[in-house]
Design a protein around this motif. Structure first.
Motif, PDB file in Angstrom:
ATOM      1  N   ALA A   9       0.920  -1.237   0.062  1.00 15.30           N
ATOM      2  CA  ALA A   9      -0.110   0.038   0.057  1.00 15.30           C
ATOM      3  C   ALA A   9       1.015   1.253  -0.030  1.00 15.30           C
ATOM      4  N   THR A  10       0.316   2.291  -0.610  1.00 16.10           N
ATOM      5  CA  THR A  10       0.974   3.817  -0.758  1.00 16.10           C
ATOM      6  C   THR A  10       1.780   4.122   0.376  1.00 16.10           C
ATOM      7  N   GLY A  11       1.126   4.233   1.439  1.00 13.10           N
ATOM      8  CA  GLY A  11       1.545   4.589   3.097  1.00 13.10           C
ATOM      9  C   GLY A  11       2.821   3.735   3.479  1.00 13.10           C
ATOM     10  N   ASP A  12       2.797   2.634   3.042  1.00 11.07           N
ATOM     11  CA  ASP A  12       3.832   1.596   3.616  1.00 11.07           C
ATOM     12  C   ASP A  12       4.968   1.439   2.543  1.00 11.07           C
ATOM     13  N   VAL A  13       4.731   2.127   1.452  1.00 11.19           N
ATOM     14  CA  VAL A  13       5.860   1.984   0.197  1.00 11.19           C
ATOM     15  C   VAL A  13       7.238   2.410   0.856  1.00 11.19           C
TER      16      VAL A  13
END
Length: 819
Positions: free
Chosen positions: A672-676
């Protein structure tokens, strides 16, 4: 962040978490940390070994500590005067028995050390940037070297007779400008400079060392001791060994006056003063003028740590870059000056409102830095250390020094690299990119280290390819769990008189529950110029003395600090005494002066965001991990210690608190984007800052299809891999062969489930066990007719790791990091 919590909580963790893992019988496991080299040596030891024993506490080893050694028959060794450490000669049996005793913190092999001499540019990513094909292509096919960027070395001078910084080619101008107002003719005369002087560093060698770090070519070492920006144009402005405000101002004045003559874009200042930030100070006014002309200004944070409120006031200006000194293992040097937590403010200047914070901007290598030695006159700087660290052929040309003075030119050189890559960068943009690409430093807050450890490779990656960094920085994160603490500060004065030794004290009370007490003074000396050669001491209620020492680094700073963790409650004394150079002089050397100071006490009042850990066996570890900012809870105020740890959570925790560099090298399929940003960091080659030369694999791995599996649960074997990689011990883990064993009393026991550990992870499990990061589970079996019970040990490699389990492991990791 202070280490006040570590010792107590480590003991609690060991008692509450290790012992319950021995369900069938009470096991006599060791509480002392044994380093990996010692564990290996003990396996084959026949003759006594030389080991270093560290006891709990502070100050010299106590009488009880020394009696313990005698009781065990240890009769050869030395005891240090100010540290709780002894060096002893002991047999295998004596070492094993000593490790079981309470109060013994660690035992390490007295091994031959390897000096990390030419690796500062490797650690910061400069070397990686020079060999990066994409960066070379973007730079016209050549490595970035700071080519054509003018850097002013505003210091003691530069020896341009040194081939690494040769005057007339690499050193494009060298100015001798020590300004002695008393010697001038009557009248208000324009400042004059003696230009084109081959050697202006005839006293200290300090500026020559700084110049070599910024941009020395390494000509006299076949490139080994090359500086950060060997293509930069160096401009020396030498004020001599005695630096005054006017001399410092002269350097700024020269830089601005001759900016277009030499394309001056950077000015580095490895000097400073003491006291509060004053925007109207002439040095601050000069640095702002240079900043407004597009010149990036760098200042050393100072060498008066580890206490708070020791930050160089010239480094506090919001338009400059303040550089703290780091060790080459990614930690902060004890001597590096700190700011003050929560202190700062706003002010008006030139019609604009500025905000300043009392904290460094960035941390860079500043310990045991080898750089150019002044040649004429021949320098004897650090001659004993040099002989051990530098090859004989290079000794005449290089010397080793430590300080924020050595860290600052590293960042000045990196700034030159950035300006070569993009000459349009403003000083504010350079400061921002250095902060955004920094590496979080385990256990420290921004008032100590700034944004973190400098990363030249990522900074260039951001500038040259428009990459986005900074989303993983602790400095910009909103955390859910916190330590609730209060800091009380009170001023005091002492009318210091070197003749009246007993009157040079100030008494104050430390209450119960205080976790840290520190004292700081400003001793300005003769006419507020020289620095007073006095020592600051804190004396506890039992008479134990804690000393600041007297700084003799260039220049002599007026501030002294001393800090004590977990201080005894009761009446304490501040004592100021003169420098003792002659044993026959009991008074010491000092100048009469009314000295002002500050007492700071810190008290922890509890934790927030950990509403569900009361009574949990991992509660103490969770609290310690939160206090060191190496784990975090959830937004609803819980920690969920019994919930299995997810891979995406582990990635965030690792980047937060175990020294993981940022990276933008991988394309991720299932994150997910926030974890990238967090996942990219942990899977990148050279992820761990302890991997100095950026060659080890990531601290977490993608699967064969390039997937990360962010919602997968972490098992114990995977965690062993991760934490050992984070310590930079890949080589040791991969070299391991054979069965995995664990120490139990005087023997090594093969793990019962050794065969279930994946072959590629066996070495990691072994190292994790040897470092006490992870523990085995012991059981004792005895049949009805067995004379001796059988002890078995297992690791359970496939067992899932809970969030509480991770808190325990990472606090042990943190102790290994500090060692």
């Amino acid at each position: 962040m202070k280490r006040w919590f570590s010792g107590l909580l480590t003991l609690i963790i060991l008692l509450s978490l290790v012992i319950p893992n021995l369900p069938a019988a009470k096991a006599d496991t060791t509480s002392a940390v044994l380093d990996l080299q010692l564990v290996k040596a003990l396996a084959t030891a026949v003759e006594p070994l030389q080991v270093i024993v560290t006891f709990d506490g502070q100050g010299a080893p106590t009488e009880d500590n020394l009696n313990l050694l005698k009781t065990l028959g240890i009769s050869k060794g030395i005891s240090l005067k100010s540290l709780p450490i002894t060096g002893i000669l002991a047999t295998k049996d004596q070492i094993n028995k000593l490790a079981e005793q309470p109060g013994v913190k660690s035992i390490y092999l007295n091994r031959k050390l390897e000096y990390y001499n030419a690796d500062a540019t490797a650690l910061t990513g400069v070397d990686k940037a020079r060999t990066d094909a994409a960066m070379q292509k973007a730079n016209g096919g050549m490595p970035v070297t700071g080519k054509g960027v003018g850097v002013v070395i505003n210091d003691s001078g530069v020896d341009g007779t040194h081939k690494d910084i040769e005057f007339g080619s690499h050193l494009v101008q060298n100015v001798l400008a020590s300004i002695n107002l008393a010697s001038l003719a009557p009248g208000i005369l324009p400042i004059t400079y003696a230009e084109n002087v081959p050697n202006t560093d005839s006293n200290s060698g300090h500026g020559t060392h700084v110049a070599g770090t910024v941009g020395g070519t390494g000509a006299m070492s076949s490139g080994k001791y090359e500086g950060v920006a060997p293509g930069a144009n160096l401009i020396g402005y030498g004020s001599g060994a005695a630096l005054f405000v006017l001399d410092g101002l002269g350097g700024f004045d020269y830089a601005i006056t001759h900016q277009f003559d030499y394309n001056i874009r950077v000015i580095t200042n490895s000097w400073g003063s003491s006291g509060d930030f004053d925007p109207n100070d002439p040095i601050n006014i000069a640095s702002k003028a240079a900043h407004d002309r597009g010149i990036t200004v760098l200042f050393a944070a100072g060498n008066e740590g580890p206490g708070e409120n020791t930050h160089n006031p010239y480094a506090k200006a919001p338009w400059v870059i303040s550089v703290a000194a780091g060790e080459k293992d990614g930690s902060l040097a004890d001597f590096s000056s700190r700011g003050t937590k929560g202190v700062g403010g706003t002010f008006e200047m030139d019609g604009e409102t500025y905000t300043w914070k009392d904290e460094p901007t960035i941390t860079a290598p500043g310990v045991d830095i080898i750089s150019t030695r002044v040649l004429a006159p021949v320098s004897s700087l650090a001659i004993q250390d040099d002989a051990a660290a530098i090859e004989p052929a290079y000794l005449p040309y290089y010397t080793m020094m430590s300080g924020t003075s050595m860290a600052t030119p590293h960042v000045a050189g990196i700034t030159a690299l950035l300006l070569e890559a993009d000459p349009t960068l403003s000083p504010d943009e350079i400061k921002r990119v250095l902060q955004n690409t920094a590496t979080n430093m385990p256990g420290y807050e921004t008032w100590e280290v700034g944004a973190g450890y400098v990363n030249a490779y990522d900074a260039l990656d951001a500038v040259m390819f428009d990459k986005t960094y900074g989303k993983t920085l602790n400095a910009g994160q909103k955390f859910n769990s916190y330590v609730n603490s209060t800091v009380d500060r009170s001023e005091f004065t002492v009318d210091y008189n070197p003749v009246l030794a007993e009157s040079n004290t100030y008494s104050f009370t430390v209450a119960e529950g205080v976790s840290n007490v520190s004292a700081r003074i400003d001793a300005y000396g003769l006419l507020g110029q020289t620095g007073n050669p006095v020592n600051l001491m804190l004396i506890s209620p039992d008479g134990t003395e804690y000393s600041s020492g007297v700084s003799l680094l260039f220049p002599l700073y007026p501030d002294r600090t001393v800090a004590v963790n977990s201080p005894k409650a009761g009446e304490w004394r501040v004592k100021i005494e003169g420098l003792h150079g002659d044993p026959s002089n009991p008074i010491g050397i000092g100048l009469p002066e009314t000295i002002t100071g500050m007492i700071s006490t810190t008290k922890v009042n509890g934790f927030s965001g950990l509403n569900d850990i009361t009574g949990d066996p991992a509660a103490s570890a969770i609290q310690m991990a939160v206090s060191e900012r190496i784990v975090d809870g959830y937004g609803d105020g819980t920690f969920k210690p019994n919930q299995n740890l997810l891979r995406k959570e582990l990635a965030r925790f690792l980047v937060m608190g175990v020294g993981i560099r940022q990276s933008q090298t991988h394309m991720l399929k299932d994150v997910a984007t926030g974890d990238v940003p967090f996942v990219k960091a942990v899977v990148a080659k050279g992820a761990a800052i302890r991997d100095v030369v950026w060659v080890q694999g990531g601290v977490m791995q993608l699967d064969a299809n390039g997937n990360f599996n962010p919602n997968g649960e972490v098992n114990r074997a995977e965690l062993a891999y991760t934490l050992v990689q984070a310590l930079g011990l890949e080589k040791q883990a991969k070299e391991f062969t054979g069965d995995v064993t664990v120490q139990y009393k005087d023997e090594r026991i093969k793990l019962k489930d050794d065969a279930s550990i994946p072959a590629s992870l066996k070495g990691y499990v072994q190292v994790a066990l040897d470092l006490n990061i992870l523990n085995a589970t012991f059981t004792v079996k005895q049949g009805p007719y067995d004379l001796v019970p059988t002890v078995e040990a297992s690791f359970e490699p496939a067992k899932k790791v809970t969030r509480g389990d991770y808190a325990v492991a990472v606090t042990r990791y943190f102790q290994a990091w500090l060692q």
